[in-house]
Write a protein that holds these residues in place. Structure first.
Motif, PDB file in Angstrom:
ATOM      1  N   LEU A  30       0.829  -1.200   0.000  1.00  0.00           N
ATOM      2  CA  LEU A  30       0.000   0.000   0.000  1.00  0.00           C
ATOM      3  C   LEU A  30       0.870   1.259   0.000  1.00  0.00           C
ATOM      4  CD1 LEU A  30      -2.879   1.140   0.215  1.00  0.00           C
ATOM      5  CD2 LEU A  30      -2.673   0.983   2.697  1.00  0.00           C
ATOM      6  N   GLY A  31       1.936   1.237   0.826  1.00  0.00           N
ATOM      7  CA  GLY A  31       2.829   2.392   0.867  1.00  0.00           C
ATOM      8  C   GLY A  31       3.520   2.635  -0.454  1.00  0.00           C
ATOM      9  N   LYS A  32       3.927   1.549  -1.138  1.00  0.00           N
ATOM     10  CA  LYS A  32       4.618   1.697  -2.429  1.00  0.00           C
ATOM     11  C   LYS A  32       3.669   2.247  -3.491  1.00  0.00           C
ATOM     12  CE  LYS A  32       5.958  -2.139  -4.326  1.00  0.00           C
ATOM     13  NZ  LYS A  32       4.968  -2.273  -5.425  1.00  0.00           N
ATOM     14  N   GLU A  33       2.438   1.769  -3.522  1.00  0.00           N
ATOM     15  CA  GLU A  33       1.489   2.265  -4.506  1.00  0.00           C
ATOM     16  C   GLU A  33       1.165   3.745  -4.288  1.00  0.00           C
ATOM     17  OE1 GLU A  33      -1.703   0.031  -5.964  1.00  0.00           O
ATOM     18  OE2 GLU A  33      -0.089  -1.121  -6.914  1.00  0.00           O
ATOM     19  N   LEU A  34       1.004   4.127  -3.026  1.00  0.00           N
ATOM     20  CA  LEU A  34       0.745   5.539  -2.730  1.00  0.00           C
ATOM     21  C   LEU A  34       1.929   6.409  -3.129  1.00  0.00           C
ATOM     22  CD1 LEU A  34      -0.963   5.190   0.769  1.00  0.00           C
ATOM     23  CD2 LEU A  34      -2.072   5.933  -1.351  1.00  0.00           C
ATOM     24  N   THR A  35       3.141   5.891  -2.929  1.00  0.00           N
ATOM     25  CA  THR A  35       4.340   6.641  -3.308  1.00  0.00           C
ATOM     26  C   THR A  35       4.406   6.836  -4.815  1.00  0.00           C
ATOM     27  OG1 THR A  35       5.560   5.791  -1.396  1.00  0.00           O
ATOM     28  CG2 THR A  35       6.864   6.661  -3.207  1.00  0.00           C
ATOM     29  N   TYR A  36       4.147   5.788  -5.563  1.00  0.00           N
ATOM     30  CA  TYR A  36       4.147   5.887  -7.029  1.00  0.00           C
ATOM     31  C   TYR A  36       3.044   6.841  -7.512  1.00  0.00           C
ATOM     32  CZ  TYR A  36       7.392   1.945  -7.428  1.00  0.00           C
ATOM     33  OH  TYR A  36       8.499   1.125  -7.357  1.00  0.00           O
ATOM     34  N   GLU A  37       1.874   6.743  -6.903  1.00  0.00           N
ATOM     35  CA  GLU A  37       0.748   7.597  -7.297  1.00  0.00           C
ATOM     36  C   GLU A  37       1.088   9.067  -7.066  1.00  0.00           C
ATOM     37  OE1 GLU A  37      -2.947   8.551  -8.795  1.00  0.00           O
ATOM     38  OE2 GLU A  37      -2.132   6.519  -8.662  1.00  0.00           O
ATOM     39  N   ALA A  38       1.684   9.354  -5.889  1.00  0.00           N
ATOM     40  CA  ALA A  38       2.035  10.741  -5.581  1.00  0.00           C
ATOM     41  C   ALA A  38       3.115  11.258  -6.527  1.00  0.00           C
ATOM     42  CB  ALA A  38       2.502  10.841  -4.134  1.00  0.00           C
ATOM     43  N   THR A  39       4.090  10.415  -6.874  1.00  0.00           N
ATOM     44  CA  THR A  39       5.190  10.853  -7.734  1.00  0.00           C
ATOM     45  C   THR A  39       4.726  11.076  -9.168  1.00  0.00           C
ATOM     46  OG1 THR A  39       6.664   9.508  -6.348  1.00  0.00           O
ATOM     47  CG2 THR A  39       7.560  10.339  -8.406  1.00  0.00           C
ATOM     48  N   MET A  40       3.776  10.284  -9.618  1.00  0.00           N
ATOM     49  CA  MET A  40       3.243  10.442 -10.978  1.00  0.00           C
ATOM     50  C   MET A  40       2.609  11.826 -11.167  1.00  0.00           C
ATOM     51  SD  MET A  40       1.499   6.763 -11.914  1.00  0.00           S
ATOM     52  CE  MET A  40       0.704   7.493 -13.334  1.00  0.00           C
ATOM     53  N   HIS A  41       2.056  12.358 -10.100  1.00  0.00           N
ATOM     54  CA  HIS A  41       1.397  13.667 -10.185  1.00  0.00           C
ATOM     55  C   HIS A  41       2.223  14.754  -9.497  1.00  0.00           C
ATOM     56  CE1 HIS A  41      -1.854  10.634 -10.572  1.00  0.00           C
ATOM     57  NE2 HIS A  41      -2.287  11.468 -11.516  1.00  0.00           N
ATOM     58  N   ALA A  42       3.534  14.567  -9.486  1.00  0.00           N
ATOM     59  CA  ALA A  42       4.417  15.561  -8.874  1.00  0.00           C
ATOM     60  C   ALA A  42       4.322  16.878  -9.646  1.00  0.00           C
ATOM     61  CB  ALA A  42       5.855  15.067  -8.875  1.00  0.00           C
ATOM     62  N   PRO A  43       4.454  18.002  -8.950  1.00  0.00           N
ATOM     63  CA  PRO A  43       4.312  19.296  -9.641  1.00  0.00           C
ATOM     64  C   PRO A  43       5.443  19.608 -10.611  1.00  0.00           C
ATOM     65  CG  PRO A  43       4.944  19.596  -7.337  1.00  0.00           C
ATOM     66  CD  PRO A  43       4.641  18.147  -7.502  1.00  0.00           C
ATOM     67  N   ILE A  44       6.605  18.925 -10.482  1.00  0.00           N
ATOM     68  CA  ILE A  44       7.736  19.193 -11.378  1.00  0.00           C
ATOM     69  C   ILE A  44       8.363  17.872 -11.822  1.00  0.00           C
ATOM     70  CG2 ILE A  44       8.272  21.473 -10.442  1.00  0.00           C
ATOM     71  CD1 ILE A  44      10.467  20.145  -8.764  1.00  0.00           C
ATOM     72  N   ILE A  45       8.878  17.845 -13.030  1.00  0.00           N
ATOM     73  CA  ILE A  45       9.619  16.720 -13.635  1.00  0.00           C
ATOM     74  C   ILE A  45       9.140  15.355 -13.097  1.00  0.00           C
ATOM     75  CG2 ILE A  45      11.670  18.008 -14.267  1.00  0.00           C
ATOM     76  CD1 ILE A  45      13.024  17.128 -11.729  1.00  0.00           C
ATOM     77  N   ALA A  46       7.868  15.109 -13.230  1.00  0.00           N
ATOM     78  CA  ALA A  46       7.269  13.899 -12.660  1.00  0.00           C
ATOM     79  C   ALA A  46       7.905  12.633 -13.225  1.00  0.00           C
ATOM     80  CB  ALA A  46       5.764  13.896 -12.927  1.00  0.00           C
ATOM     81  N   THR A  47       8.211  12.620 -14.514  1.00  0.00           N
ATOM     82  CA  THR A  47       8.755  11.398 -15.133  1.00  0.00           C
ATOM     83  C   THR A  47      10.111  11.041 -14.547  1.00  0.00           C
ATOM     84  OG1 THR A  47       7.598  11.916 -17.200  1.00  0.00           O
ATOM     85  CG2 THR A  47       9.394  10.304 -17.299  1.00  0.00           C
ATOM     86  N   ILE A  48      10.983  12.047 -14.427  1.00  0.00           N
ATOM     87  CA  ILE A  48      12.324  11.794 -13.869  1.00  0.00           C
ATOM     88  C   ILE A  48      12.234  11.328 -12.426  1.00  0.00           C
ATOM     89  CG2 ILE A  48      14.533  12.870 -13.273  1.00  0.00           C
ATOM     90  CD1 ILE A  48      14.149  14.736 -15.652  1.00  0.00           C
ATOM     91  N   LEU A  49      11.366  11.975 -11.663  1.00  0.00           N
ATOM     92  CA  LEU A  49      11.205  11.592 -10.259  1.00  0.00           C
ATOM     93  C   LEU A  49      10.638  10.185 -10.145  1.00  0.00           C
ATOM     94  CD1 LEU A  49       9.778  14.902  -8.708  1.00  0.00           C
ATOM     95  CD2 LEU A  49      12.143  14.120  -8.804  1.00  0.00           C
ATOM     96  N   LEU A  50       9.734   9.829 -11.038  1.00  0.00           N
ATOM     97  CA  LEU A  50       9.140   8.494 -10.991  1.00  0.00           C
ATOM     98  C   LEU A  50      10.184   7.426 -11.297  1.00  0.00           C
ATOM     99  CD1 LEU A  50       6.489   6.947 -10.609  1.00  0.00           C
ATOM    100  CD2 LEU A  50       6.093   7.150 -13.087  1.00  0.00           C
ATOM    101  N   VAL A  51      11.040   7.685 -12.273  1.00  0.00           N
ATOM    102  CA  VAL A  51      12.110   6.733 -12.593  1.00  0.00           C
ATOM    103  C   VAL A  51      13.029   6.559 -11.384  1.00  0.00           C
ATOM    104  CG1 VAL A  51      14.160   6.349 -14.007  1.00  0.00           C
ATOM    105  CG2 VAL A  51      12.046   7.189 -15.063  1.00  0.00           C
ATOM    106  N   GLY A  52      13.351   7.669 -10.731  1.00  0.00           N
ATOM    107  CA  GLY A  52      14.225   7.595  -9.566  1.00  0.00           C
ATOM    108  C   GLY A  52      13.626   6.788  -8.434  1.00  0.00           C
ATOM    109  N   ILE A  53      12.352   6.993  -8.140  1.00  0.00           N
ATOM    110  CA  ILE A  53      11.735   6.291  -7.015  1.00  0.00           C
ATOM    111  C   ILE A  53      11.548   4.813  -7.344  1.00  0.00           C
ATOM    112  CG2 ILE A  53       9.322   6.716  -7.674  1.00  0.00           C
ATOM    113  CD1 ILE A  53      10.730   6.827  -4.112  1.00  0.00           C
ATOM    114  N   VAL A  54      11.274   4.478  -8.606  1.00  0.00           N
ATOM    115  CA  VAL A  54      11.130   3.063  -8.997  1.00  0.00           C
ATOM    116  C   VAL A  54      12.456   2.330  -8.845  1.00  0.00           C
ATOM    117  CG1 VAL A  54      10.689   1.504 -10.933  1.00  0.00           C
ATOM    118  CG2 VAL A  54       9.142   3.419 -10.504  1.00  0.00           C
ATOM    119  N   ILE A  55      13.544   2.937  -9.314  1.00  0.00           N
ATOM    120  CA  ILE A  55      14.867   2.310  -9.173  1.00  0.00           C
ATOM    121  C   ILE A  55      15.204   2.120  -7.700  1.00  0.00           C
ATOM    122  CG2 ILE A  55      17.340   2.640  -9.560  1.00  0.00           C
ATOM    123  CD1 ILE A  55      16.631   4.101 -12.144  1.00  0.00           C
ATOM    124  N   THR A  56      14.910   3.126  -6.899  1.00  0.00           N
ATOM    125  CA  THR A  56      15.179   3.022  -5.459  1.00  0.00           C
ATOM    126  C   THR A  56      14.412   1.869  -4.842  1.00  0.00           C
ATOM    127  OG1 THR A  56      15.551   5.416  -5.308  1.00  0.00           O
ATOM    128  CG2 THR A  56      15.061   4.248  -3.260  1.00  0.00           C
TER     129      THR A  56
END
Length: 770
Positions: A388-414
């Motif tokens: 649940l925590g991982k899905e919420l993290t991905y959901e929040a990062t997808m709608h990040a106010p800036i450079i969402a794609t780059i941030l999403l790649v970073g959090i997925v790799i992490t």
């Protein structure tokens, strides 16, 4: 709430007198303290769920605007439950882990002080009291990390941790002072009620943010201040569990979350948190691949998790606040479980080297089950709360106010790398064949394996039934952060969508990494070759350079010769005051303001000059002391001439006592002074003349300035009315300058204690330096 905080301190004091009682079979009774506090804070859940905020306030130092104010809202309640809940399990675990340790009572004392300090930190409404509790966590953690003080590595790790977190404490003190200057208050509640434009539009806003970040980043081990946390793994496992999963390292997270409604929303706030958090989570997750010690793997994965929290808070949306609140619980549960199981492995097998551990499920089955559940939760695999925590993290990062794609790649790799770390720490030691050297491993007592099992079960329960924490914990936290808590609905299944696909990719790739990349000493040696460029190494080089600079400074300026100290002080004073006076001194002295010199004053002046010249040129110590006494007595006469008998009597008493003490001290020294170097005498003479001239010019300048009696009139008028004293000087010292005088008395007391200790010191013959 103040009683809950004081209980931990009182228990630590009790252990000083009744420590033996808690060293044996009754040691587990100490866990009743955090358990009672946990139950106490549980009762506030319904009230906090209803949107109420519980406040308490006690006068402490109202003249300085410092009161003991406490606030219990959703954010502080979550941390209080973690501090006391996990604290209860750690206290119980410790009674078995350190069974019959000769300093077990001392350990419980440190742990109790730390728990109380953490409660005070998260409950404080006044930023000054928050700082005090912040520093208490650093000091108590120093003793906990260095508990095995016979080991050099433990002592060094404790010093490094204290140095880094102590630096953060300095940042915090400066930050809260700046913030208090901006807002005009030290109350966090009052800051929250102020207009955001009032704070963020202030010219010192950026400075306050930078200072608070300095405190939070050092405490929560953000890059480049992260290196103290892996070193702190030298502490006993209960310390690692408590400090590095749910309490101390989360203090920086709490600080940022608490001040987000006050200072958040600006680019400097959000962008800095995203960058620092993103770098920290990726850097540390990669580093966990190169560790073979179970605690080392867990340490770097902890730093990475803390980076994720900073990253989420920095996005500043309701979705990211929700993800951060859930992930705090996720991380506390699975990381505490893995630390406790690691401690059991170390305790029962004598090693934490993951390359030689395998098949332990056959001898430590309950421990293995708890560790595997924790590893699954850290990997974000259903039905644990980690998913649940991982899905919420991905959901929040997808709608990040800036450079969402780059941030999403970073959090997925992490997350992929953290899955590897969780599997290595929680699954690898228990899978495969049991080696011969581990076949004699025995199951520990229930007090050791039950706590991790409880935490692992909670990871499952909260994952399957997230509604348990949705309204009671998560929504109040999001509301405290300024988010829209009404939009929050936690569920294990959100449908087959992009976030779910990312979860599948993360689990698949992370599992492949686990089977492909094996922990090995070779990898650890390889990463060690880059140690010279690490923040730890660079900080060490800076420390070495600073040590050399300090040694040079000591040799030149602090070389043990009093005459050099006096020379440097007076020379610096002349330079600073003289520079200020040049160009500012008018020399328009009105001679009519100067009184005429009487015959008595002239005689006293001539006697003073003769005594001074005699003091300078005599070769006898006692003669110089007597001549100095004559100078003091002539000053007494000057005070009498100018109608200041009280000053004359004070001067006479001090001068007489000084002469007597000098005579007693110098009585057994050689009769004649050692003749100084001729050039040195000339240097000192010139310096003395310059200093005397400067004081004379200053005195004449002061006399030429218009007299302002406002301050004197105030003291003369109010000394008796406000302080009930007729002697104005005494009233100023004791009442109007009470704090300053108290500090002076404290310094003198400490010095007296030190002198007394030296006088009573009796060294053994073998310890004496000839």
């Amino acid at each position: 709430m103040i009683s809950a905080i004081l209980l931990g301190f009182l228990f630590a004091i009790l252990l000083v007198f009744a420590g033996k009682f808690f060293k044996g079979k009754y040691a587990v009774l100490s866990s009743l303290i955090p358990l009672g506090l946990f139950v106490y804070f549980l009762q506030f859940i319904p009230e906090v769920m209803g949107g109420n905020i519980i406040r308490e306030s006690y006068n402490w130092v109202p003249s300085f605007g410092v009161n003991l104010g406490f606030t219990l809202d959703g954010l502080s309640l979550l941390f209080c439950l973690m501090i006391t809940g996990i604290g209860f399990l750690v206290f119980a675990y410790t009674s078995a882990y350190l069974h019959h340790h000769k300093y077990l009572d001392r350990f419980y004392g440190y742990l109790s002080v730390f728990m109380a300090a953490m409660l005070g930190l998260v409950l404080s409404d006044n930023v000054i009291s928050l700082f005090i509790f912040w520093e208490l966590t650093s000091i108590s953690s120093f003793f906990l990390i260095g508990f095995n003080n016979t080991q050099e590595a433990s002592r060094k790790s404790a010093l490094v941790a204290l140095g880094i977190t102590g630096l953060g404490g300095m940042f915090l003190l400066a930050g809260v002072i700046v913030l208090g200057n901006i807002t005009g208050t030290f109350s966090i509640a009052e800051m929250l009620n102020m207009s955001p434009e009032l704070i963020k539009g202030n010219e010192y806003y950026s400075l306050a943010v930078i200072l608070l970040f300095g405190a939070a980043f050092t405490k929560s081990a953000q890059f480049p201040f992260h290196f103290w946390l892996p070193g702190a793994m030298k502490a006993p496992t209960p310390v690692s569990t408590y400090l590095h999963s749910a309490t101390m390292v989360k203090a920086g997270i709490y600080l940022v979350m608490r001040f987000t409604p006050v200072l958040g929303g600006e680019e400097i706030w959000n962008t800095t948190l995203i960058i620092v958090g993103g770098v920290t989570m990726l850097y540390s997750a990669v580093h966990s691949l190169f560790r073979t010690d179970l605690k080392g793997v867990l340490a770097y994965s902890t730093i990475s998790a803390l980076g994720i929290l900073m990253f989420l808070i920095g996005m500043g949306t309701t979705a990211s606040f929700t993800a951060a609140a859930v992930f705090i619980i996720v991380h506390a549960l699975y990381k505490a479980t893995l630390f406790l199981t690691t401690g059991i492995i170390d305790h029962q097998t004598g090693t934490r080297d993951v390359t030689v551990l395998s098949g332990l499920r056959k001898v430590l089955m309950p421990v293995g089950i708890a560790a595997i559940i924790a590893a699954i939760s850290s990997a974000g695999i259903p039905p644990t709360i980690g998913f649940l925590g991982k899905e919420l993290t991905y959901e929040a990062t997808m709608h990040a106010p800036i450079i969402a794609t780059i941030l999403l790649v970073g959090i997925v790799i992490t997350k992929m790398l953290l899955l590897w770390a969780g599997f290595v720490a929680g699954i690898k030691p228990f899978q495969g064949k049991l080696p011969d050297h581990l076949k004699d491993t025995k199951m520990p007592g229930a007090l050791m394996w039950v706590p991790p099992v409880i935490l692992a079960v909670l990871s499952l329960v909260f994952g399957i039934m997230p509604f348990i924490i949705e309204g009671s914990l998560i929504k109040p936290v999001v509301a405290a952060l300024g988010g829209e808590s009404g939009e929050i609905h936690l569920a294990l299944w959100h449908g087959f969508n992009t976030v779910f696909i990312l979860s599948l990719v993360t689990i698949t790739v992370g599992t492949i990494l686990y089977f492909v990349i094996k922990p090995s000493a070779k990898l650890e040696t390889a990463i060690g070759k880059l140690e010279f460029a690490s923040p730890k190494s660079l900080m060490g080089k800076f420390n070495t350079g600073f040590t050399h600079l300090s040694s040079f400074w000591t040799r030149v300026f602090q070389n043990g010769y009093l005459r050099n100290y006096v020379f440097i002080i007076i020379f610096f004073l002349i330079g600073m005051v003289g520079y200020t006076m040049i160009g500012n001194t008018k020399f328009d002295i009105d001679s009519s303001m100067l009184s005429t010199v009487s015959f008595y004053e002239l005689v006293v002046f001539i006697i003073m000059c003769i005594a001074i010249l005699f003091t300078v040129f005599t070769s006898s110590r006692l003669s110089a002391v007597v001549a100095m006494g004559v100078v003091g007595l002539t000053i007494c006469l000057v005070f009498v001439f100018y109608s200041a008998p009280d000053l004359a009597m004070t001067q006479f008493s001090i001068d007489t006592l000084t002469v007597i003490l000098f005579v007693l001290v110098l009585y057994r020294l050689p009769r004649y002074l050692k003749i100084q170097d001729h050039k040195m005498r000339i240097r000192d003479g010139i310096l003395s003349l310059l200093f005397g001239g400067m004081i004379a010019v200053l005195a004449l300048e002061v006399l030429s300035e218009p007299v302002n009696t406002e301050i004197g009139d105030f003291y003369a008028k109010n000394s008796y009315i406000m302080a009930h004293g007729k002697n104005v000087v005494n009233v100023i010292l004791v009442d109007f300058r009470g704090a300053d005088t108290m500090i002076e008395i404290s310094v003198l007391t400490i010095a007296a204690i030190g002198v007394f200790g030296l006088l009573k010191l009796r060294l053994k013959r073998t310890d004496r330096v000839q």
